[in-house]
Structures are given as C-alpha cells and as structure tokens.
Design a protein around this motif. Structure first.
Motif, PDB file in Angstrom:
ATOM      1  N   LYS A 189       0.830  -1.190   0.000  1.00  0.00           N
ATOM      2  CA  LYS A 189       0.000   0.000   0.000  1.00  0.00           C
ATOM      3  C   LYS A 189       0.871   1.249   0.000  1.00  0.00           C
ATOM      4  N   ALA A 190       0.245   2.376  -0.284  1.00  0.00           N
ATOM      5  CA  ALA A 190       0.970   3.646  -0.316  1.00  0.00           C
ATOM      6  C   ALA A 190       1.762   3.843   0.975  1.00  0.00           C
ATOM      7  N   TYR A 191       3.016   4.245   0.826  1.00  0.00           N
ATOM      8  CA  TYR A 191       3.970   4.532   1.895  1.00  0.00           C
ATOM      9  C   TYR A 191       4.570   3.288   2.538  1.00  0.00           C
ATOM     10  N   ASP A 192       4.144   2.103   2.115  1.00  0.00           N
ATOM     11  CA  ASP A 192       4.763   0.887   2.652  1.00  0.00           C
ATOM     12  C   ASP A 192       6.195   0.758   2.148  1.00  0.00           C
ATOM     13  N   LYS A 193       7.109   0.450   3.050  1.00  0.00           N
ATOM     14  CA  LYS A 193       8.453   0.052   2.652  1.00  0.00           C
ATOM     15  C   LYS A 193       8.451  -1.456   2.432  1.00  0.00           C
ATOM     16  N   PHE A 194       9.178  -1.889   1.419  1.00  0.00           N
ATOM     17  CA  PHE A 194       9.278  -3.324   1.158  1.00  0.00           C
ATOM     18  C   PHE A 194      10.620  -3.614   0.510  1.00  0.00           C
ATOM     19  N   PHE A 195      10.945  -4.880   0.428  1.00  0.00           N
ATOM     20  CA  PHE A 195      12.230  -5.309  -0.130  1.00  0.00           C
ATOM     21  C   PHE A 195      11.995  -6.234  -1.310  1.00  0.00           C
ATOM     22  N   VAL A 196      12.864  -6.121  -2.291  1.00  0.00           N
ATOM     23  CA  VAL A 196      12.916  -7.084  -3.382  1.00  0.00           C
ATOM     24  C   VAL A 196      14.210  -7.866  -3.238  1.00  0.00           C
ATOM     25  N   GLU A 197      14.076  -9.152  -3.035  1.00  0.00           N
ATOM     26  CA  GLU A 197      15.232 -10.043  -3.024  1.00  0.00           C
ATOM     27  C   GLU A 197      15.353 -10.655  -4.414  1.00  0.00           C
ATOM     28  N   THR A 198      16.587 -10.809  -4.891  1.00  0.00           N
ATOM     29  CA  THR A 198      16.765 -11.368  -6.230  1.00  0.00           C
ATOM     30  C   THR A 198      18.036 -12.193  -6.297  1.00  0.00           C
ATOM     31  N   TRP A 199      17.983 -13.223  -7.124  1.00  0.00           N
ATOM     32  CA  TRP A 199      19.125 -14.111  -7.273  1.00  0.00           C
ATOM     33  C   TRP A 199      19.022 -14.860  -8.600  1.00  0.00           C
ATOM     34  N   VAL A 200      20.166 -15.268  -9.107  1.00  0.00           N
ATOM     35  CA  VAL A 200      20.247 -16.055 -10.344  1.00  0.00           C
ATOM     36  C   VAL A 200      20.232 -17.530  -9.980  1.00  0.00           C
ATOM     37  N   ASP A 201      19.350 -18.307 -10.617  1.00  0.00           N
ATOM     38  CA  ASP A 201      19.314 -19.732 -10.278  1.00  0.00           C
ATOM     39  C   ASP A 201      19.814 -20.636 -11.397  1.00  0.00           C
ATOM     40  N   SER A 202      20.144 -20.071 -12.554  1.00  0.00           N
ATOM     41  CA  SER A 202      20.821 -20.852 -13.593  1.00  0.00           C
ATOM     42  C   SER A 202      21.410 -19.895 -14.620  1.00  0.00           C
ATOM     43  N   ALA A 203      22.462 -20.353 -15.282  1.00  0.00           N
ATOM     44  CA  ALA A 203      23.103 -19.550 -16.325  1.00  0.00           C
ATOM     45  C   ALA A 203      23.620 -20.481 -17.407  1.00  0.00           C
TER      46      ALA A 203
END
Length: 254
Positions: A73-87
């Motif tokens: 919602k508006a003004y919520d702080k949140f995190f995006v976690e990201t990772w590579v699982d194959s290449a």
C-alpha cells in the motif's frame, strides 16, 4: 572484486503516486522495482549493464512472471530479493521475492534474460563475460515457489481490442520499447470498473521481438478456461511493414 552474497536485497517504497485508486502499488511499478533490483544485483557483482556497455553488450528481458498474494500500500516500505538460479550460454534465469518490513511476503517473480550485442542485436555468450563470473553467483537452494511462465497459445480468432502509437516515454535505456510499458498497456485493456471487482493474481509476458518509437502496437485478447484468465497478443506495424508479433501475455485475476 570482493565476493558478495548470492542473494541481493533492495529496499523500495510504495510511493503514493505510484499507487492506483485502491491505494495499492500499480503492477507496472512493481515490475519496474523488480527490474531495478536485477540491475543493482548484477552491477554490484560485476556482470551488469555498467560493465556490459563498455564491451558493447547489454541484458534484455525475455520472459517475466509475477505472482502476488497482495500488493504494498501507499507509503509501505518493502524489499525485493533477487538471485540467479541458472546460467547457460544464451539465457540466464533470475528469481525475485517481494517481502515487507515485517516479513510479510507479497509475492514472487521468475524471469529469463538474454545478453545481446548492441550492434548486431544478436545473442552474445553469457559465459564468456569475465570468465563466466555469473556462475559464481548461482543460487539453487533459496525457494521461489511459483510456476515458470506457461506457453501462451492464442487462437486465430483472438479479438482485436486496441491499437496505440508509441512515443518518447515508451522508450528505455536500450533504445526499444520498455519492457514494463507493455505490461501497463496490457493492463489498460480492462477498465477501472473491472479492477474494482478483481485483483491481479499473476501476470506473465514473453518477449518475441523488439519494437521502437514510431511503431504502432496492436492488442488481441481471448479468454482461457475461466472468465478471469486471459491471453493477450501484441503485434507491431509501421508504414513499411505488416503486423509482426512482439510479445504474448497471460493475465490471471481473482
């Protein structure tokens, strides 16, 4: 270069003017945050666009699937976690997790990326960049419990819904129509009345060809197995060409 963790974690804010009438973050802006997290993660680890552009290469998004239980919602702080699982030589897959400050999980994403040569626009060898540096950051144990993108097949009789022109604001850093702009244009195929009754559960998009400023985009839609599940096909045309497929999408609502 110092070896960093395989999983990156980046903080974002659901800015109020990036939210819709329901006070929740637009799906397009969430998509932008995922792509920014991917950029931060790859640049921090030495195989992002900051380096690739010096050797005349770049990343392009091939597939993206986002599945959410709810949205910040508006003004919520949140995190995006990201990772590579194959290449592999031609493609790499990258996952995302969207999580709030309290640990609440909003949803997940799965994506497939290709590396291309900026001159030829043809695929480049991912594993040849910096001695295959990306393989040192592959993480296969961290869960991303959503399905990969499905194969979207559209019937010949799919209904044409809308055609639009493309302009300056549609073009991104790679010089073609921005990946997220397609998402926004697709979601505009339903009006506010629909969104007052339904929420997006899952969005999938597979990119087939590039389009550029001046191209005219055409949108075709058909229902799937329920009245809240749809396929969308986007084509492009210009003064010199017939319609060419640009991408295919699937949109699931609840």
């Amino acid at each position: 270069m110092e070896k960093l963790s395989k999983i990156g974690r980046y903080e974002f804010l659901a800015e109020p003017f990036h939210c819709d009438f329901s006070n929740h973050l637009f799906m397009g802006h969430l998509g932008n945050h995922l792509l920014n997290a991917a950029d931060f993660h790859s640049n921090d680890r030495g195989y992002g666009m900051n380096y690739l552009n010096t050797v005349n290469k770049t990343w392009v998004l091939s597939r993206l699937a986002i599945e959410v239980m709810d949205m910040p919602k508006a003004y919520d702080k949140f995190f995006v976690e990201t990772w590579v699982d194959s290449a592999l030589r031609s493609f790499t897959s990258r996952n995302f997790k969207i999580v709030g400050e309290s640990g609440h999980v909003y949803g997940y994403g799965k994506s497939v990326w290709a590396m291309i040569d900026l001159d030829t626009r043809h695929p480049a060898d991912i594993l040849a960049v910096r001695g295959g540096l990306i393989t040192e950051y592959i993480e296969t144990e961290y869960p991303c419990p959503i399905e990969k993108s499905s194969r979207v097949k559209l019937l010949v009789g799919a209904t044409p819904i809308r055609s639009i022109d493309t302009y300056y604001n549609d073009v991104d850093i790679n010089g073609h129509i921005n990946s997220v702009k397609y998402i926004e244009h697709v979601l505009d195929l339903w009006d506010v009345a629909w969104y007052k009754q339904h929420c997006i559960k899952r969005f999938e998009i597979a990119y087939v060809a590039e389009s550029h400023q001046g191209d005219r985009l055409h949108f075709y839609r058909e229902g799937r197995d329920s009245d809240t599940d749809f396929n969308v096909r986007i084509t492009k045309s210009n003064r010199d060409s017939a319609e060419v497929e640009v991408c295919r999408c699937r949109v699931q609502f609840v």
